[in-house]
Design a protein around this motif. Structure first.
Motif, short mmCIF file in Angstrom:
data_model
loop_
_atom_site.label_atom_id
_atom_site.label_comp_id
_atom_site.label_asym_id
_atom_site.label_seq_id
_atom_site.Cartn_x
_atom_site.Cartn_y
_atom_site.Cartn_z
N LEU A 133 -3.71 16.37 -2.66
CA LEU A 133 -2.69 16.39 -3.72
C LEU A 133 -2.20 14.98 -4.04
O LEU A 133 -1.97 14.65 -5.21
CB LEU A 133 -1.52 17.27 -3.30
CG LEU A 133 -0.33 17.34 -4.25
CD1 LEU A 133 -0.74 17.90 -5.61
CD2 LEU A 133 0.79 18.19 -3.64
N GLY A 134 -2.05 14.14 -3.04
CA GLY A 134 -1.65 12.75 -3.29
C GLY A 134 -2.70 11.98 -4.06
O GLY A 134 -2.38 11.12 -4.89
N GLY A 135 -3.98 12.31 -3.83
CA GLY A 135 -5.05 11.68 -4.60
C GLY A 135 -5.07 12.16 -6.04
O GLY A 135 -5.29 11.38 -6.97
N VAL A 178 0.87 -1.18 0.00
CA VAL A 178 0.00 0.00 0.00
C VAL A 178 0.90 1.23 0.00
O VAL A 178 1.71 1.41 0.91
CB VAL A 178 -0.92 0.03 1.23
CG1 VAL A 178 -1.80 1.29 1.18
CG2 VAL A 178 -1.79 -1.22 1.28
N ILE A 179 0.79 2.05 -1.03
CA ILE A 179 1.59 3.27 -1.15
C ILE A 179 0.74 4.45 -0.66
O ILE A 179 -0.35 4.68 -1.18
CB ILE A 179 2.05 3.50 -2.59
CG1 ILE A 179 2.88 2.30 -3.09
CG2 ILE A 179 2.88 4.79 -2.70
CD1 ILE A 179 3.28 2.40 -4.54
N LEU A 180 1.27 5.18 0.33
CA LEU A 180 0.55 6.31 0.92
C LEU A 180 1.13 7.63 0.40
O LEU A 180 2.34 7.86 0.50
CB LEU A 180 0.67 6.27 2.45
CG LEU A 180 0.13 5.01 3.15
CD1 LEU A 180 0.39 5.09 4.65
CD2 LEU A 180 -1.36 4.83 2.87
N LEU A 181 0.26 8.49 -0.12
CA LEU A 181 0.66 9.78 -0.68
C LEU A 181 -0.13 10.87 0.03
O LEU A 181 -1.35 10.97 -0.13
CB LEU A 181 0.39 9.82 -2.18
CG LEU A 181 1.06 8.71 -3.02
CD1 LEU A 181 0.48 8.69 -4.42
CD2 LEU A 181 2.55 8.91 -3.07
N ASP A 240 7.27 11.06 1.50
CA ASP A 240 7.23 12.52 1.53
C ASP A 240 7.24 12.99 0.07
O ASP A 240 8.22 12.75 -0.66
CB ASP A 240 8.47 13.09 2.24
CG ASP A 240 8.28 13.26 3.74
OD1 ASP A 240 7.13 13.22 4.21
OD2 ASP A 240 9.29 13.41 4.45
N LEU A 241 6.19 13.65 -0.37
CA LEU A 241 6.14 14.15 -1.74
C LEU A 241 7.26 15.16 -1.98
O LEU A 241 7.75 15.81 -1.05
CB LEU A 241 4.79 14.82 -2.02
CG LEU A 241 3.53 13.98 -1.83
CD1 LEU A 241 2.31 14.79 -2.26
CD2 LEU A 241 3.60 12.66 -2.58
#
Length: 293
Positions: free
Chosen positions: A114-116, A41-44, A72-73
């Protein structure tokens, strides 16, 4: 720590910190925890946040048997800032591609705000996760809510003389969230410079562009989701000023199989406001589309 590696480690319960170089050489800070041979699972996180905003969710997912990659983006947290000011969705998708290239297991994307937006654009650009979780972001967000976020991120460019001043700024932005008993946790989001003042961890150039341009691109990418067929869950805070009933309806008209989990008592920062309810909704969805066991 090592560059360009999400390789084996004897530890599976504690986070393993990696440094991964993207297409333009910018180095990203990435936490990796949970079983190494499990689905990923990649969390953004969202704009103005860091990977630490997922701390509770990351631990919960790892305990459920998933390998969790928490990023961390670019321009945020411990990841590098772009000297060229390269913060487009294409740049962010390239970062995600650099991370996925290190994995050899099926994966899901969980992206907030933003990650979505990055996740939607990545799927439209041929990335194929087993499932996609969008946290309080839709192709047609409420302009007022987006404006409030951008205004907050554009403010206080002169920094803060004290930690209490930074706490006051956060409280003014989110007055319904209780002030922290120990404000020192906010130091994860601040950097002290040579002048002694405290500055937010993000590169101000992240919010230099018009928000409308980013959301126009997200809408174009979201239009491709029905043909691609990736299962999508939208988790929204019922007190959010970014995702409205109309925004959900427009998204469902585009993606008829869209699943929606409404989290009561939560605003735009769903995982931070109601972490247990958020974790329950996400793990239930993932266990149907990307079983850990």
């Amino acid at each position: 720590m090592s560059h360009n590696s999400l390789g084996p480690s004897a530890e599976t319960s504690a986070a393993r910190l990696h440094r991964i170089a993207s297409h333009d050489g910018l180095v990203l800070a990435v936490d990796d925890l949970g079983p190494l041979d499990a689905p990923v699972v990649i969390l953004l996180h969202g704009g103005g946040q860091t990977r630490h905003s997922w701390s509770g969710a990351a631990k919960a997912l790892a305990q459920r048997g998933y390998r969790v990659v928490n990023v961390d983006l670019r321009g945020h947290g411990e990841s590098e800032w772009s000297e060229a000011g390269a913060y487009s969705l294409d740049d962010r998708v390239a970062d995600l591609e650099a991370i996925v290239a290190k994995l050899d297991r099926p994966f899901a994307l969980v992206g907030a705000s933003l990650g979505g937006a990055t996740s939607i654009h990545a799927v439209a650009q041929a990335m194929r996760p087993a499932s996609l979780v969008l946290v309080d972001i839709v192709p047609h967000p409420e302009p007022e809510g987006i404006s409030r976020i951008v205004t907050f991120m554009r403010a206080h460019t002169e920094g803060f003389a004290t930690l209490d001043e930074a706490v006051d700024a956060v409280a003014a932005y989110n007055p319904e969230r209780p002030r922290p008993r120990d404000p020192n946790g906010l130091m994860r989001n601040l950097r002290q410079r040579e002048d002694g003042r405290l500055y937010w961890h993000w590169d101000p150039r992240i919010v230099a562009a018009r928000p409308q341009d980013l959301h126009d691109m997200v809408r174009q990418s979201a239009a491709k989701l029905p043909q691609i067929g990736v299962p999508v869950l939208l988790v929204r805070g019922l007190k959010s000023d970014v995702v409205s009933d109309a925004g959900v309806a427009a998204f469902r008209a585009l993606v008829p199989d869209l699943e929606v989990a409404d989290v009561g008592g939560a605003g735009h920062m769903v995982a931070g406001d109601r972490n247990d309810a958020f974790n329950d909704a996400v793990t239930a969805f993932l266990e149907r589309h990307l079983p850990a066991g």
